[in-house]
Design an enzyme around this catalytic site. Structure first.
Site, PDB file in Angstrom:
ATOM      1  N   GLU A 139       0.802  -1.220   0.000  1.00  0.00           N
ATOM      2  CA  GLU A 139       0.000   0.000   0.000  1.00  0.00           C
ATOM      3  C   GLU A 139       0.840   1.278   0.000  1.00  0.00           C
ATOM      4  O   GLU A 139       0.602   2.170  -0.845  1.00  0.00           O
ATOM      5  CB  GLU A 139      -0.964   0.003   1.200  1.00  0.00           C
ATOM      6  CG  GLU A 139      -1.993  -1.114   1.159  1.00  0.00           C
ATOM      7  CD  GLU A 139      -1.568  -2.343   1.930  1.00  0.00           C
ATOM      8  OE1 GLU A 139      -2.413  -3.005   2.539  1.00  0.00           O
ATOM      9  OE2 GLU A 139      -0.344  -2.646   1.903  1.00  0.00           O
ATOM     10  N   CYS A 169      -2.921  -3.827   7.009  1.00  0.00           N
ATOM     11  CA  CYS A 169      -2.573  -4.056   8.412  1.00  0.00           C
ATOM     12  C   CYS A 169      -2.947  -2.843   9.255  1.00  0.00           C
ATOM     13  O   CYS A 169      -2.922  -1.697   8.803  1.00  0.00           O
ATOM     14  CB  CYS A 169      -1.089  -4.388   8.553  1.00  0.00           C
ATOM     15  SG  CYS A 169       0.031  -3.081   8.039  1.00  0.00           S
ATOM     16  N   ALA A 184       5.135 -36.250 -11.426  1.00  0.00           N
ATOM     17  CA  ALA A 184       5.349 -36.378 -12.871  1.00  0.00           C
ATOM     18  C   ALA A 184       5.067 -37.835 -13.223  1.00  0.00           C
ATOM     19  O   ALA A 184       5.756 -38.751 -12.765  1.00  0.00           O
ATOM     20  CB  ALA A 184       6.780 -36.007 -13.244  1.00  0.00           C
TER      21      ALA A 184
END
Length: 354
Positions: free
Chosen positions: A46, A69, A148
């Site tokens: 921010e 926050c 995989a």
């Protein structure tokens, strides 16, 4: 908000214990300020977006992926910066579950006369914040299982070392996944069979290798392994059971040798205990990369939050090691969120259902 989410995604895995948050400031339909949590974790998104916007922030709207926050830490609260900037409206995707913030940031902004909305693109934002949210709400590290699998559903061949299943595009994607993870884990069987490094090998990802863990209750990790050779550069934790009956003189000697080589010995009563200890160290995300037995253990313990399932075009046959998950089948308790082609391979991404 989509732009803020994309910004937040650029620093995943690089902001320490802080979440990677994205913020954009919009004035008259145009973005006038952008910010993302810095790689050190500070400054937050921010104040960076507001600084870029400058005077254009007055009367503007700030879009933030996570509730700003509201408590003093190493930096002043982001709600203070938003109020001081003169923004007229703040739109938040996800409310912060941190008890120091949860709802307080939104309340303080409203009390200052700022219009506040929450929940915009919440599910999309939660994906980028998943590790942080899991650590805050469940007190453990978020787990991504990577598999995989061959075209006939095998992870490899019995009695052999690493078998190449996927192509270069898939392997590059795995490198990026490693770079976004705080820690990576395999079983001792994988280390003994393949002697992997489990570091980020792409030039653009140097310095972003995760902490490496090996499940190794008998401490069989060879001193000659790549894990041990690189332990002072990229941390290695050998995870052992607290069971004293396993600790004969030979075990104690191996422990001493490994510690002298820079390997940390970590005691964990269970996989859940391990994930909680990782969270306590500020490690929010764990990538589980092998092998079949370890994957099954995490799945059976219901500790997998996300699965990256790669399928290669080749087959292995009867000598193969079966995968605990098969391509094209959504596992119980998960939902398919992505299905894409990567060269000759296929990648399916599953997430735990809420």
């Amino acid at each position: 908000m989509a732009e803020a989410i994309a910004l937040g995604a650029t620093h995943i895995g690089q902001t320490g214990t802080n979440p990677s948050v994205g913020c954009v400031v919009v004035r008259d339909g145009a973005i006038v300020g952008r910010g993302v949590t810095a790689k050190s974790g500070r400054p937050h998104a921010e104040p960076q977006a507001l600084a870029e916007a400058g005077e254009l922030a007055r009367g503007a709207t700030a879009y933030v992926t996570l509730e700003p926050c509201s408590h003093f830490g190493k930096t002043p609260p982001c709600v203070n910066a938003l109020i001081a900037s003169g923004v007229a409206r703040v739109v938040v995707a996800v409310t912060d579950p941190d008890p120091r913030v949860s709802g307080n940031g939104l309340r303080i902004l409203r009390e200052a006369g700022i219009a506040v909305e929450s929940g915009l693109m919440e599910e999309a934002a939660k994906r980028g914040l998943a590790a942080y949210l899991t650590r805050q709400t469940q007190g453990r590290a978020h787990v991504t299982l990577k598999l995989a699998v061959s075209n006939d559903g095998m992870l490899g061949r019995r009695g052999e070392g690493q078998v190449r299943i996927t192509g270069s595009q898939s392997r590059e994607a795995v490198q990026h996944l490693r770079a976004e993870s705080d820690a990576i884990l395999v079983g001792i069987g994988t280390v003994l069979a393949d002697d992997p490094e489990l570091t980020c090998r792409l030039p653009s990802l140097k310095g972003r290798s995760p902490v490496r863990l090996v499940l190794d209750r008998l401490l069989l990790l060879p001193l000659t392994s790549k894990f041990v050779h690189g332990a002072r550069k990229v941390p290695v934790l050998a995870v052992v059971s607290p069971d004293e009956t396993l600790r004969d003189e030979a075990w104690l000697a191996r422990r001493s040798d490994l510690e002298k080589a820079g390997v940390e010995i970590l005691e964990a009563e269970s996989l859940t205990d391990l994930l909680r200890q990782l969270a306590a160290r500020g490690l929010s995300s764990l990538m589980v990369e092998g092998g079949a037995r370890v994957a099954e253990e995490f799945l059976k313990a219901d500790l997998v939050d996300r699965v990256w399932l790669f399928q290669g075009p080749g087959t292995i046959g009867e000598t193969g090691v079966p995968s605990p998950m098969a391509p094209g089948h959504v596992p119980l308790g998960f939902e398919l969120v992505s299905d894409e082609t990567m060269g000759d391979d296929r990648l399916e991404i599953f997430e735990r259902m809420k």
